[in-house]
Design a protein around this motif. Structure first.
Motif, PDB file in Angstrom:
ATOM      1  N   VAL A 125       8.572  44.153  44.837  1.00 40.90           N
ATOM      2  CA  VAL A 125       7.733  43.436  43.413  1.00 40.90           C
ATOM      3  C   VAL A 125       7.934  44.117  42.278  1.00 40.90           C
ATOM      4  O   VAL A 125       7.308  43.569  41.109  1.00 40.90           O
ATOM      5  CB  VAL A 125       6.452  42.628  43.790  1.00 40.90           C
ATOM      6  CG1 VAL A 125       6.515  41.706  44.929  1.00 40.90           C
ATOM      7  CG2 VAL A 125       5.644  44.022  44.139  1.00 40.90           C
ATOM      8  N   TYR A 151      15.959  37.398  50.744  1.00 40.40           N
ATOM      9  CA  TYR A 151      15.053  36.984  49.868  1.00 40.40           C
ATOM     10  C   TYR A 151      15.555  36.580  48.443  1.00 40.40           C
ATOM     11  O   TYR A 151      16.707  37.484  48.110  1.00 40.40           O
ATOM     12  CB  TYR A 151      13.575  37.466  49.741  1.00 40.40           C
ATOM     13  CG  TYR A 151      13.751  38.940  49.043  1.00 40.40           C
ATOM     14  CD1 TYR A 151      13.768  38.944  47.630  1.00 40.40           C
ATOM     15  CD2 TYR A 151      13.578  40.091  49.677  1.00 40.40           C
ATOM     16  CE1 TYR A 151      13.816  40.290  46.999  1.00 40.40           C
ATOM     17  CE2 TYR A 151      13.817  41.220  48.910  1.00 40.40           C
ATOM     18  CZ  TYR A 151      13.753  41.341  47.601  1.00 40.40           C
ATOM     19  OH  TYR A 151      13.722  42.620  46.975  1.00 40.40           O
ATOM     20  N   TYR A 152      15.020  35.633  47.784  1.00 39.89           N
ATOM     21  CA  TYR A 152      15.597  35.236  46.429  1.00 39.89           C
ATOM     22  C   TYR A 152      14.038  35.294  45.613  1.00 39.89           C
ATOM     23  O   TYR A 152      13.237  34.688  46.127  1.00 39.89           O
ATOM     24  CB  TYR A 152      16.266  34.014  46.310  1.00 39.89           C
ATOM     25  CG  TYR A 152      16.178  33.426  44.789  1.00 39.89           C
ATOM     26  CD1 TYR A 152      17.311  34.013  43.923  1.00 39.89           C
ATOM     27  CD2 TYR A 152      15.310  32.475  44.541  1.00 39.89           C
ATOM     28  CE1 TYR A 152      17.225  33.552  42.665  1.00 39.89           C
ATOM     29  CE2 TYR A 152      15.463  31.727  43.043  1.00 39.89           C
ATOM     30  CZ  TYR A 152      16.375  32.565  42.263  1.00 39.89           C
ATOM     31  OH  TYR A 152      16.449  32.197  41.118  1.00 39.89           O
ATOM     32  N   ASP A 153      14.060  35.856  44.329  1.00 37.15           N
ATOM     33  CA  ASP A 153      13.017  35.952  43.657  1.00 37.15           C
ATOM     34  C   ASP A 153      13.403  35.673  42.068  1.00 37.15           C
ATOM     35  O   ASP A 153      14.390  36.328  41.714  1.00 37.15           O
ATOM     36  CB  ASP A 153      12.309  37.380  43.874  1.00 37.15           C
ATOM     37  CG  ASP A 153      11.071  37.506  42.947  1.00 37.15           C
ATOM     38  OD1 ASP A 153      11.043  37.532  41.635  1.00 37.15           O
ATOM     39  OD2 ASP A 153      10.004  37.773  43.552  1.00 37.15           O
ATOM     40  N   ARG A 154      12.558  34.817  41.547  1.00 38.30           N
ATOM     41  CA  ARG A 154      12.804  34.229  40.033  1.00 38.30           C
ATOM     42  C   ARG A 154      11.668  34.823  39.424  1.00 38.30           C
ATOM     43  O   ARG A 154      10.533  34.353  39.684  1.00 38.30           O
ATOM     44  CB  ARG A 154      13.208  32.940  40.024  1.00 38.30           C
ATOM     45  CG  ARG A 154      12.925  32.277  38.635  1.00 38.30           C
ATOM     46  CD  ARG A 154      14.067  32.784  37.790  1.00 38.30           C
ATOM     47  NE  ARG A 154      14.198  32.091  36.405  1.00 38.30           N
ATOM     48  CZ  ARG A 154      15.294  31.976  35.460  1.00 38.30           C
ATOM     49  NH1 ARG A 154      16.407  32.829  35.958  1.00 38.30           N
ATOM     50  NH2 ARG A 154      15.156  31.688  34.425  1.00 38.30           N
ATOM     51  N   THR A 155      11.806  35.596  38.264  1.00 39.51           N
ATOM     52  CA  THR A 155      10.604  36.132  37.324  1.00 39.51           C
ATOM     53  C   THR A 155      11.094  35.641  35.899  1.00 39.51           C
ATOM     54  O   THR A 155      12.179  35.935  35.572  1.00 39.51           O
ATOM     55  CB  THR A 155      10.515  37.399  37.559  1.00 39.51           C
ATOM     56  OG1 THR A 155      10.143  37.823  38.811  1.00 39.51           O
ATOM     57  CG2 THR A 155       9.242  37.778  36.564  1.00 39.51           C
ATOM     58  N   ALA A 192      13.503  28.419  45.606  1.00 41.85           N
ATOM     59  CA  ALA A 192      13.635  28.674  44.428  1.00 41.85           C
ATOM     60  C   ALA A 192      13.173  27.590  43.236  1.00 41.85           C
ATOM     61  O   ALA A 192      13.370  26.541  43.452  1.00 41.85           O
ATOM     62  CB  ALA A 192      14.897  29.202  43.768  1.00 41.85           C
ATOM     63  N   ASP A 234      16.570  37.128  38.050  1.00 44.44           N
ATOM     64  CA  ASP A 234      17.053  36.622  39.323  1.00 44.44           C
ATOM     65  C   ASP A 234      17.127  37.699  40.304  1.00 44.44           C
ATOM     66  O   ASP A 234      18.012  38.530  39.853  1.00 44.44           O
ATOM     67  CB  ASP A 234      17.977  35.679  39.110  1.00 44.44           C
ATOM     68  CG  ASP A 234      17.819  34.545  38.411  1.00 44.44           C
ATOM     69  OD1 ASP A 234      16.894  33.444  39.040  1.00 44.44           O
ATOM     70  OD2 ASP A 234      18.342  33.975  37.345  1.00 44.44           O
ATOM     71  N   THR A 235      16.843  37.648  41.216  1.00 48.01           N
ATOM     72  CA  THR A 235      16.940  38.819  42.312  1.00 48.01           C
ATOM     73  C   THR A 235      17.450  38.472  43.754  1.00 48.01           C
ATOM     74  O   THR A 235      16.499  37.342  44.226  1.00 48.01           O
ATOM     75  CB  THR A 235      15.816  39.815  42.455  1.00 48.01           C
ATOM     76  OG1 THR A 235      15.502  40.508  41.421  1.00 48.01           O
ATOM     77  CG2 THR A 235      16.239  40.992  43.429  1.00 48.01           C
ATOM     78  N   ASN A 291       9.537  32.417  44.685  1.00 49.61           N
ATOM     79  CA  ASN A 291      10.161  33.449  45.732  1.00 49.61           C
ATOM     80  C   ASN A 291      10.519  32.779  47.034  1.00 49.61           C
ATOM     81  O   ASN A 291       9.776  31.890  47.271  1.00 49.61           O
ATOM     82  CB  ASN A 291       9.881  34.820  45.778  1.00 49.61           C
ATOM     83  CG  ASN A 291       8.332  34.664  46.469  1.00 49.61           C
ATOM     84  OD1 ASN A 291       8.335  34.533  47.706  1.00 49.61           O
ATOM     85  ND2 ASN A 291       7.481  34.935  45.582  1.00 49.61           N
ATOM     86  N   GLN A 350       0.725  39.418  40.789  1.00 48.73           N
ATOM     87  CA  GLN A 350       0.566  39.688  42.134  1.00 48.73           C
ATOM     88  C   GLN A 350      -0.902  39.524  42.487  1.00 48.73           C
ATOM     89  O   GLN A 350      -1.620  40.177  43.111  1.00 48.73           O
ATOM     90  CB  GLN A 350       0.895  41.199  42.516  1.00 48.73           C
ATOM     91  CG  GLN A 350       2.024  41.732  41.885  1.00 48.73           C
ATOM     92  CD  GLN A 350       3.387  40.753  42.108  1.00 48.73           C
ATOM     93  OE1 GLN A 350       3.504  40.470  43.200  1.00 48.73           O
ATOM     94  NE2 GLN A 350       3.988  41.008  41.016  1.00 48.73           N
ATOM     95  N   ARG A 354       9.391  42.145  50.547  1.00 47.85           N
ATOM     96  CA  ARG A 354       9.961  42.013  49.364  1.00 47.85           C
ATOM     97  C   ARG A 354       9.638  42.873  48.095  1.00 47.85           C
ATOM     98  O   ARG A 354       8.125  42.854  47.911  1.00 47.85           O
ATOM     99  CB  ARG A 354       9.799  40.365  48.994  1.00 47.85           C
ATOM    100  CG  ARG A 354      10.097  39.915  47.687  1.00 47.85           C
ATOM    101  CD  ARG A 354       9.842  38.252  47.405  1.00 47.85           C
ATOM    102  NE  ARG A 354       8.427  38.111  47.537  1.00 47.85           N
ATOM    103  CZ  ARG A 354       7.528  38.273  46.674  1.00 47.85           C
ATOM    104  NH1 ARG A 354       7.858  38.476  45.397  1.00 47.85           N
ATOM    105  NH2 ARG A 354       6.289  37.774  46.744  1.00 47.85           N
TER     106      ARG A 354
END
Length: 691
Positions: free
Chosen positions: A145, A330-334, A2, A346-347, A310, A158, A143
């Protein structure tokens, strides 16, 4: 890993002839490359894939035996799939001349793709297209999106290295039983290559009339005997598109992204994957804001700051010949910041799956998942606000599917359901039943009945957005501001879908895939006018979101491939869709959805080292309903041309012309701006060197 503090800032037709193209068809799923061993498929099974085997060397019978993953969340051949599936393979990607994922998706029958501006696209399957298209699930290596803010995809970020994509599996029709509530009308699963298949270095660069300059660098190698890795870095700088009869608003884009992937197979029963990406950049956007003074609106050019990161880990392992587990985290930051809204999200997602064979006639797939989402959305007063501005959500799901062999190698029944829980809608059930009949080798007929639901998005529940200002009149002396408001009491939208399909090798050089559907949508969310009231020096007219509309749709999608000579291949596609129900002709369902679409691709090998590729596309006229009135989108016919020369081993030079039949055309409009951007004729050159 992250990276939350990462921040970048950059300044930065012949039209009617194609009605005869109806039922002259397409290129379908059978034509994909065999899978390399990936974390979700053959590597875990210990099978030796042939990732370097060239597509022209495969017979149609072999092509129907390539293995897919997304339709049933397990490795299976195309001939065993009970869904309308199309695979964009590596050859399709390389010879398309496309530079973006949405442009690649234009080759799939039943998929609607429309450019809104130079960095924003509307993408959907079987209708409901537009700025806020929300009935489609998009996955990159498993993952998700999509953004819960409106239930759609930010396509501007993307931007993968296209050479790293192994294939794109597109499921047309509901995939909710296996993939969840956002997969109402389909699933797009983008699967990148295993690190073992990207050894060595790759350098690519392109520039042209609108492409100011794009460059990518990738390097891969081994780590001991059982592991491989790759690193990549990509820079994108794309110029503005054309704007006709509206304020000229910049829609250029500049982006830098990078990442890594590590694949390890310590023994034949275990495959481990760790991968991550980060990106940062800016994109020109336009927002039309209502005002209380003449001219009662203003369109402002803005620069959106876009960044995120991510990290995904996945383990696949065999417990025995008939049992396989998969665990993914998974971790995702947008982060997005523009004049309309600043969104930080944050996911964290955990997914467990088990494939189990019982008594030789049952293939059971079951699993569970948990997702945690936390956001902070700061809006602009009187334009866009969320209440509360910050919110956390917990989502749970359980799924079970059983594939039952009724008659060996001839008749199969697939039945299953997904249970999904959210704090605001409770538990939802999404069952399906599918039947596959294979009367003879190379021919298959399938049918399906599925129930799907879509959970209301965060914006539909909590947002307050200014739409327009109606000027004062003699009877209403104050300006009237139209406000759309969310509703926490919304119920999930639902769909019952009936599908039937046929796919076959008709001759040694000709194959077909035909699917048809009838969809019943209920409780579609739409704005309902409330009672106006005086609010200081203005009149406020609320539009309250509610489950108002019911629609039905029916359609057909045809895909064909013909290889008249060893050096020439034709791929085409046609789709038809029609909506019915009260107000369907001017509805969100029919939005930006041409009744007729067609695509035809010609791939010619001029000797061993020269390719000539033509791609013609037709989209029928349609309309885009806005609260301020519908915008008519004319039909268009366009064509791309690509000429490529492999000058040296590993070196390919190509020249691509896009949208060559007309100077420019309109494809869609935005719900957020009166600016009308058009797709222009463009030319670019590209060099790709692998060593």
């Amino acid at each position: 890993m992250a990276v939350s503090g990462l921040s970048y800032h950059y300044r930065s037709r012949l039209k009617q002839l194609w009605v005869a193209f109806v039922f002259v068809s397409c290129c379908c799923s059978p034509f994909s490359l065999p899978l390399p061993a990936t974390a979700t498929e053959t590597a875990v099974e210990g099978a030796a894939a042939a990732p370097d085997q060239a597509l022209p060397d495969l017979s149609l019978e072999q092509l129907l035996q390539v293995r897919l993953f997304s339709p049933a969340r397990k490795s299976q051949t195309l001939s065993d799939v009970t869904s309308a599936v199309f695979v964009i393979n590596q050859e399709d990607i390389r010879r398309s001349g496309a530079t973006t994922l949405p442009d690649l998706l234009r080759m799939v029958p039943g998929v609607q793709v429309a450019s809104i501006d130079g960095n924003t696209w509307a993408v959907s399957i079987r209708g409901f297209n537009g700025t806020f298209a929300n009935k489609l699930l998009v996955l990159i290596d498993g993952r998700s999106v999509y953004t819960p803010l409106y239930g759609g995809v930010y396509w501007d970020v993307q931007d993968l290295v296209l050479e790293d994509i192994d294939r794109i599996e597109v499921i047309r029709g509901s995939g909710s039983t296996m993939w969840g509530g956002n997969a109402v009308n389909g699933v797009i699963s983008i699967i990148t290559k295993d690190a073992r298949d990207t050894a060595g270095a790759l350098v690519t660069g392109l520039a042209g009339s609108r492409e100011r300059g794009t460059a990518a660098l990738r390097y891969g190698s081994g780590i001991g005997d059982s592991s491989s890795y790759r690193l990549y870095l990509k820079y994108l700088n794309r110029g503005e598109s054309a704007a006709a009869g509206t304020p000229a608003v910049s829609d250029d884009q500049e982006m830098t992204r990078g990442g890594f992937r590590i694949d390890s197979v310590p023994h034949n029963d275990l495959h481990l994957t760790v991968q991550g990406d980060f990106y940062g950049g800016s994109a020109g956007k336009a927002f039309t804001m209502p005002t209380l003074t003449r001219p009662y609106s203003v369109t402002l050019p803005q620069t959106a700051e876009l960044y995120g990161a991510n990290l995904l880990t996945r383990a696949d392992w065999l417990q025995g010949p008939s049992s396989r587990f998969s665990l993914q985290l998974y971790y995702d930051r947008t982060d997005r910041d523009n004049a309309l809204v600043s969104e930080a999200r944050d996911t964290l997602d955990l997914d467990l799956q088990h494939n189990l064979q019982v008594a030789r006639i049952h293939e059971i797939t079951w699993g569970a998942g948990y997702r945690f989402l936390h956001d902070r959305v700061d809006g602009t007063r009187n334009l866009f606000l969320l209440d509360p501005p910050s919110r956390s959500q917990h989502l749970l799901n359980l799924f079970l599917q059983d594939e039952i062999t009724l008659v060996p190698e001839t008749l199969r029944l697939v039945a299953g359901s997904k249970l999904e829980y959210t704090e605001f809608t409770g538990w939802g059930v999404q069952p399906s039943a599918r039947l596959l009949w294979t009367p003879t080798r190379g021919y298959s007929v399938w049918g399906a009945v599925t129930r799907s639901t879509r959970t209301p998005s965060r914006g539909e529940q909590d947002a307050r957005r200014g739409i327009q200002t109606v000027p004062p009149t003699p009877t209403v002396p104050l300006p009237t501001v139209v406000i759309a408001t969310g509703n926490r009491q919304l119920d999930p939208e639902s769909l019952i879908s009936y599908e039937i399909g046929f796919r076959a090798d008709l001759t040694d050089t000709f194959a077909a895939d035909l699917s048809s559907f009838y969809n019943q949508y209920r409780g579609i969310i739409a704005p309902r006018q409330g009672a106006p009231f005086r609010d200081g020096s203005q009149i406020t007219l609320p539009l309250n979101l509610a489950n108002l509309n019911d629609y039905d749709s029916s359609g057909v999608e045809l895909a064909l491939q013909w290889q008249p000579a060893a050096w020439w291949k034709l791929k085409g596609g046609y789709s038809f869709i029609e909506f019915s129900g009260a107000g369907a002709d001017n509805s969100l369902a029919n939005r930006a959805t041409p009744a007729h679409q067609g695509t035809l691709r010609s791939q010619v090998n001029l000797g061993r080292d020269i390719d000539l590729d033509l791609w013609a596309r037709y989209a029928g006229r349609n309309s885009y309903p806005l609260l301020t009135g519908s915008v008519q989108i004319p039909a268009y016919l366009t064509m791309d041309l690509r000429l490529a020369w492999r000058a040296l081993p590993g070196l390919e030079l190509s020249l691509v012309g896009q949208n060559l039949l007309e100077e420019r055309h309109l494809e869609s409009v935005s719900d957020l701006s009166v600016a009308r951007h058009q797709v222009e004729r463009t030319v670019y050159g590209k060099a790709a060197w692998a060593f």
